[in-house]
Structures are given as C-alpha cells and as structure tokens.
Enzyme design. Sequence first.
Site, mmCIF file in Angstrom:
data_model
loop_
_atom_site.group_PDB
_atom_site.id
_atom_site.type_symbol
_atom_site.label_atom_id
_atom_site.label_comp_id
_atom_site.label_asym_id
_atom_site.label_seq_id
_atom_site.Cartn_x
_atom_site.Cartn_y
_atom_site.Cartn_z
ATOM 1 C CE LYS A 21 -2.314 4.101 12.158
ATOM 2 N NZ LYS A 21 -1.627 3.033 12.912
ATOM 3 C CD GLU A 33 -5.729 7.233 4.124
ATOM 4 O OE1 GLU A 33 -6.243 8.304 4.441
ATOM 5 O OE2 GLU A 33 -5.980 6.654 3.041
ATOM 6 C CE1 TYR A 66 -5.845 4.309 10.667
ATOM 7 C CE2 TYR A 66 -5.045 5.283 8.624
ATOM 8 C CZ TYR A 66 -5.018 4.261 9.565
ATOM 9 O OH TYR A 66 -4.153 3.205 9.382
ATOM 10 C CB THR A 72 -1.019 4.487 7.328
ATOM 11 O OG1 THR A 72 -1.860 4.612 6.181
ATOM 12 C CG2 THR A 72 -1.336 5.664 8.223
HETATM 13 P P1 NAP Z 1 -6.935 -4.520 11.974
HETATM 14 O O1 NAP Z 1 -7.103 -5.832 11.287
HETATM 15 O O2 NAP Z 1 -8.064 -3.570 12.029
HETATM 16 O O3 NAP Z 1 -6.451 -4.840 13.485
HETATM 17 C C1 NAP Z 1 -6.416 -3.850 14.469
HETATM 18 C C2 NAP Z 1 -5.963 -4.463 15.765
HETATM 19 O O4 NAP Z 1 -5.926 -3.458 16.777
HETATM 20 C C3 NAP Z 1 -6.884 -5.567 16.298
HETATM 21 O O5 NAP Z 1 -6.090 -6.568 16.905
HETATM 22 C C4 NAP Z 1 -7.696 -4.826 17.358
HETATM 23 O O6 NAP Z 1 -8.216 -5.671 18.359
HETATM 24 C C5 NAP Z 1 -6.608 -3.934 17.936
HETATM 25 N N1 NAP Z 1 -7.146 -2.781 18.688
HETATM 26 C C6 NAP Z 1 -7.914 -1.775 18.227
HETATM 27 N N2 NAP Z 1 -8.168 -0.898 19.199
HETATM 28 C C7 NAP Z 1 -7.533 -1.361 20.319
HETATM 29 C C8 NAP Z 1 -7.446 -0.917 21.665
HETATM 30 N N3 NAP Z 1 -8.068 0.190 22.077
HETATM 31 N N4 NAP Z 1 -6.719 -1.649 22.560
HETATM 32 C C9 NAP Z 1 -6.102 -2.784 22.170
HETATM 33 N N5 NAP Z 1 -6.174 -3.274 20.902
HETATM 34 C C10 NAP Z 1 -6.887 -2.564 20.001
HETATM 35 O O7 NAP Z 1 -5.691 -3.735 11.359
HETATM 36 P P2 NAP Z 1 -4.497 -4.255 10.405
HETATM 37 O O8 NAP Z 1 -4.956 -4.208 9.005
HETATM 38 O O9 NAP Z 1 -3.954 -5.514 10.978
HETATM 39 O O10 NAP Z 1 -3.452 -3.069 10.583
HETATM 40 C C11 NAP Z 1 -2.501 -3.068 11.650
HETATM 41 C C12 NAP Z 1 -2.032 -1.644 11.882
HETATM 42 O O11 NAP Z 1 -1.433 -1.131 10.689
HETATM 43 C C13 NAP Z 1 -3.125 -0.645 12.244
HETATM 44 O O12 NAP Z 1 -2.573 0.281 13.150
HETATM 45 C C14 NAP Z 1 -3.450 0.050 10.930
HETATM 46 O O13 NAP Z 1 -3.947 1.346 11.165
HETATM 47 C C15 NAP Z 1 -2.076 0.075 10.279
HETATM 48 N N6 NAP Z 1 -2.062 0.045 8.813
HETATM 49 C C16 NAP Z 1 -2.762 -0.907 8.129
HETATM 50 C C17 NAP Z 1 -2.690 -0.932 6.740
HETATM 51 C C18 NAP Z 1 -3.445 -1.978 5.948
HETATM 52 O O14 NAP Z 1 -3.579 -1.798 4.734
HETATM 53 N N7 NAP Z 1 -3.888 -3.066 6.551
HETATM 54 C C19 NAP Z 1 -1.897 -0.008 6.058
HETATM 55 C C20 NAP Z 1 -1.174 0.926 6.796
HETATM 56 C C21 NAP Z 1 -1.253 0.939 8.177
HETATM 57 P P3 NAP Z 1 -9.672 -6.393 18.218
HETATM 58 O O15 NAP Z 1 -9.430 -7.659 17.416
HETATM 59 O O16 NAP Z 1 -10.045 -6.622 19.631
HETATM 60 O O17 NAP Z 1 -10.578 -5.428 17.497
HETATM 61 O O1 G4F Z 2 -10.467 -0.491 1.848
HETATM 62 P P1 G4F Z 2 -10.530 0.915 2.332
HETATM 63 O O2 G4F Z 2 -11.510 1.191 3.417
HETATM 64 O O3 G4F Z 2 -9.048 1.292 2.760
HETATM 65 P P2 G4F Z 2 -8.337 2.703 3.031
HETATM 66 O O4 G4F Z 2 -9.298 3.759 3.334
HETATM 67 O O5 G4F Z 2 -7.413 2.950 1.896
HETATM 68 O O6 G4F Z 2 -7.515 2.393 4.353
HETATM 69 C C1 G4F Z 2 -6.739 1.212 4.512
HETATM 70 O O7 G4F Z 2 -5.438 1.412 4.009
HETATM 71 C C2 G4F Z 2 -4.672 2.432 4.699
HETATM 72 C C3 G4F Z 2 -3.285 2.486 4.043
HETATM 73 O O8 G4F Z 2 -3.315 3.312 2.931
HETATM 74 C C4 G4F Z 2 -4.552 2.038 6.152
HETATM 75 F F1 G4F Z 2 -3.807 2.981 6.811
HETATM 76 C C5 G4F Z 2 -5.918 1.907 6.790
HETATM 77 O O9 G4F Z 2 -5.751 1.427 8.134
HETATM 78 C C6 G4F Z 2 -6.731 0.868 6.011
HETATM 79 O O10 G4F Z 2 -6.139 -0.391 6.184
HETATM 80 O O11 G4F Z 2 -10.838 1.900 1.130
HETATM 81 C C7 G4F Z 2 -10.082 1.911 -0.044
HETATM 82 C C8 G4F Z 2 -10.762 2.821 -1.065
HETATM 83 C C9 G4F Z 2 -11.164 4.189 -0.511
HETATM 84 O O12 G4F Z 2 -10.894 5.177 -1.456
HETATM 85 C C10 G4F Z 2 -12.665 4.083 -0.319
HETATM 86 O O13 G4F Z 2 -13.352 5.321 -0.406
HETATM 87 O O14 G4F Z 2 -11.979 2.202 -1.478
HETATM 88 C C11 G4F Z 2 -13.010 3.180 -1.501
HETATM 89 N N1 G4F Z 2 -14.303 2.498 -1.354
HETATM 90 C C12 G4F Z 2 -15.251 2.476 -2.315
HETATM 91 N N2 G4F Z 2 -16.331 1.809 -1.868
HETATM 92 C C13 G4F Z 2 -14.743 1.842 -0.279
HETATM 93 C C14 G4F Z 2 -16.032 1.398 -0.599
HETATM 94 N N3 G4F Z 2 -14.163 1.581 0.916
HETATM 95 C C15 G4F Z 2 -14.867 0.829 1.817
HETATM 96 N N4 G4F Z 2 -14.291 0.528 3.007
HETATM 97 N N5 G4F Z 2 -16.151 0.392 1.552
HETATM 98 C C16 G4F Z 2 -16.780 0.651 0.345
HETATM 99 O O15 G4F Z 2 -17.910 0.252 0.132
#
Ligand code: NAP
Ligand code: G4F
Length: 332
Positions: free
Chosen positions: A161, A135, A157, A133
């Site tokens: 990572k 992050e 987090y 990520t």
């Molecule tokens: P998500 O929607 O939160 O999905 C997370 C998945 O992990 C779900 O299937 C969840 O299962 C499973 N999980 C969590 N804890 C577990 C455990 N202890 N054992 C087995 N399964 C577990 O996340 P996503 O947005 O698809 O992201 C996928 C991955 O990419 C994550 O590792 C996230 O940190 C990383 N990532 C995401 C973004 C983004 O912007 N979306 C960006 C960079 C990196 P349940 O359905 O049972 O909760």
């Molecule tokens: O949507 P967010 O919670 O995403 P964040 O923290 O960027 O993390 C996501 O992207 C990462 C990749 O860069 C992944 F690794 C991670 O797993 C996840 O998918 O927040 C985005 C921004 C932050 O700056 C947060 O402080 O939005 C700001 N924010 C403002 N108000 C809020 C809110 N975030 C959340 N969740 N809820 C609010 O009410």
Amino acid sequence: MLQGKIALLTGITGQDGSYLTELLLEKGYAVHGVVRRTSNLTRSRIEHLRSNPEIYGKRLTLHYGDLSDGTTLRRIFAQVQPDEVYHLAGQSHVGLSFEIPESTSEEIAMATLRLLEIVRDQPRPTKVYHASTSEIYGRAVESPQTEETPFRPSSPYGCAKAFATHLAKVYRQSYGMFVCNGILYNHESPRRGENFVTQKIAGAAARIACGLQEELTLGDLESRRDWGHAREYVRAMWLMLQHETADDYVVATGETHSVREFVEAAFAVVNLPWEKYVRSSAAFMRPAEPVQLAGSPDKIRRVLQWEPKVSFHELVQEMVEAELARCREQKA
Ligand code: NAP
Ligand code: G4F
C-alpha cells in the site's frame, strides 16, 4: 442530485464497494463495477441492488475482470468512459499478507500501477480515488498520524500500500492527474468480512448468546485501533473527488480502543460475561504489529467538512445486533 456522472469501481463486492455504490446511486450516478468470476453467483453485499430490476442493468452494471488482467481492464475503461474511478479492490487482510505476500503485493502494488497507466491513456481526464490505509504508517514515528507522517509499514500489505500510495502521488505530480489517496483507518460495519477482528467478535457474541457457538479465540487483545463506520468513510471518498484539487487525506476518528474493549462492549450488548468465553491464542498473533495507529482527521474536517458521527459504542451495538438478527434467521 448530480445527473449523468459515471463511476467505475474496483472492489464493488467488498464492504466499502457496496456502501459506496449505494451512495453513488443515491446521487444519481451510473455505477459500473468490476467483479471477479466466482463459482457462486451470489455477491451478498450487493445482492439487494443486483436483484432490483429498477437498478440492475439500468444504473448499475457489472463487468467481469480481474486486477491481474490489464487487457480486460482497458476494455472496460474504453466501454465505460468513467468520470470517476474508485480503486478499492485487492487482498485486504493484513495478517494474511504475511502468508501470501506475493499475491498481496501483485494485487495491491502492481495492479494500482496498471490502473494508473490505463487512466493516463484516457482521452479525457478521469478522477481517481486510491484506497490507501493507516498501515502505511506501521511503526509510526508520531501519534496521531497526519498526511505528513513518514511511511514505516510493518507488514507486506503495508509495504504494498505504501508503494501504491507513493505511486499515486507521483502520477499526480508528474502528469497532473487528479488522483487522491484516502488514508483510511479501520472502518467496520455489519458488512465487514468475517475474518476481521470486529466482525469475528460481533458474530461470536451473537452466536454464543443464541447457543450456536461455545467460545471465541482471538490473538492480541491489547492491540489498539482507530475504528470508524464504513458508511461514513465512503462519503469521505466521494468528497475527495468532488473537491477542485486532488490531494491526500487521513480519514479517522482520532480515538483508539483495544480489541479487549471491543470484546467487552460486544458481550455487554448480549449481557454475557466475556471472560467466560474469550481466549487468546498465539495462532492469531502476527509476526509484527503497527504501533499506536491513531489518525488525525483535522485536514479532512477543515478542507472537506467531513467528520465521523457514529461512536465506538454505536458501531459495536449495530454490528452485534445485525449478527443477532442473522442468528435468529438461522435458527428459524
Ligand atoms: P474487502 O471487503 O476485503 O473487499 C475487497 C474487494 O476487492 C472485494 O470486492 C474483492 O472481490 C476485490 N478483489 C480482491 N482481489 C481482487 C482481484 N484480484 N481482482 C478484482 N477484485 C479483487 O475490503 P474493504 O474493507 O471493502 O476495503 C476496500 C479497500 O480499502 C481495500 O483496498 C482495503 O485494503 C482498503 N482499506 C480498507 C480499510 C478498512 O478498514 N476496511 C482501511 C483502509 C484501507 P471478491 O468479493 O471477489 O473477493
Ligand atoms: O481486524 P483486523 O484484522 O484489521 P487490521 O489488521 O487493522 O487491518 C484492517 O484495517 C486496515 C486499516 O488500518 C486496513 F488497511 C486493512 O485492509 C484491514 O481492513 O485486526 C485488527 C487488530 C490487529 O492488531 C490484530 O492483530 O486486531 C488484532 N486481532 C486480535 N485477534 C485480530 C484477532 N485480528 C484478526 N483479524 N483476528 C483475530 O482473531
């Protein structure tokens, strides 16, 4: 069509897992997913696949497991013998990682170590995608960030990572394993979890327009992110494992927008003045925020010919329209 490849996904029920499963099925893979035991059997993001008798039990198989349960993961590997592993599972909310740092670190850092060790013991080579990520860059020393930018995480987090990302590189370099880090920036979709800011905004704009909600409280409106579409980003994951050599890639749009801009765009879709409905509260602010997260997709564009096509405004529109459809269903 690729015939006969077997993929194993952790995190198959998540946003990315569901889109990746669709992509792999389209490409002719047999897909296996690890799912946790939950009190409710409905796994909303993959329910359309699970309830399809042409797919479920034929080309899609689910296995009960947990990232903390190494014995079961090993057994699943022995049974499935995957060609490709997409490791997507783990606690993925940055803000929450300040509240539950220990389980976040266990699930992200130690679980990745556990999985890499299992892959190391496989009788035949297995390719691994690790979900890294932006992050890891945290208080980034430069912008935009590239694969060479030093890691400076600013949340539990991000630290977990960063550990997992380094470890993936170490296993690649030390054991010659095919392990790729996809350093993905924020990617969103109508399947995004409800407590991420984009989905929170899209849902609120739609519900306010439908008369189901009165206002929206957010944290920092000036925070900026590099937002892309999840469907496009899972294709980047797959491309990494099809390349002849394993490597790390930044996956991003290179363009940032503020939370405020997302709000403006979302409320414009429903034709409402956002200032009337949106508040900011310290309750949703974090102890620390990353600085200037913007990714350079140059390497992945050059090496894998991947590039993002969905624009910021198209993404917002798709998310709000999907939420409007949900509201109408709820009201009907
Ligand atoms: P998500 O929607 O939160 O999905 C997370 C998945 O992990 C779900 O299937 C969840 O299962 C499973 N999980 C969590 N804890 C577990 C455990 N202890 N054992 C087995 N399964 C577990 O996340 P996503 O947005 O698809 O992201 C996928 C991955 O990419 C994550 O590792 C996230 O940190 C990383 N990532 C995401 C973004 C983004 O912007 N979306 C960006 C960079 C990196 P349940 O359905 O049972 O909760
Ligand atoms: O949507 P967010 O919670 O995403 P964040 O923290 O960027 O993390 C996501 O992207 C990462 C990749 O860069 C992944 F690794 C991670 O797993 C996840 O998918 O927040 C985005 C921004 C932050 O700056 C947060 O402080 O939005 C700001 N924010 C403002 N108000 C809020 C809110 N975030 C959340 N969740 N809820 C609010 O009410």
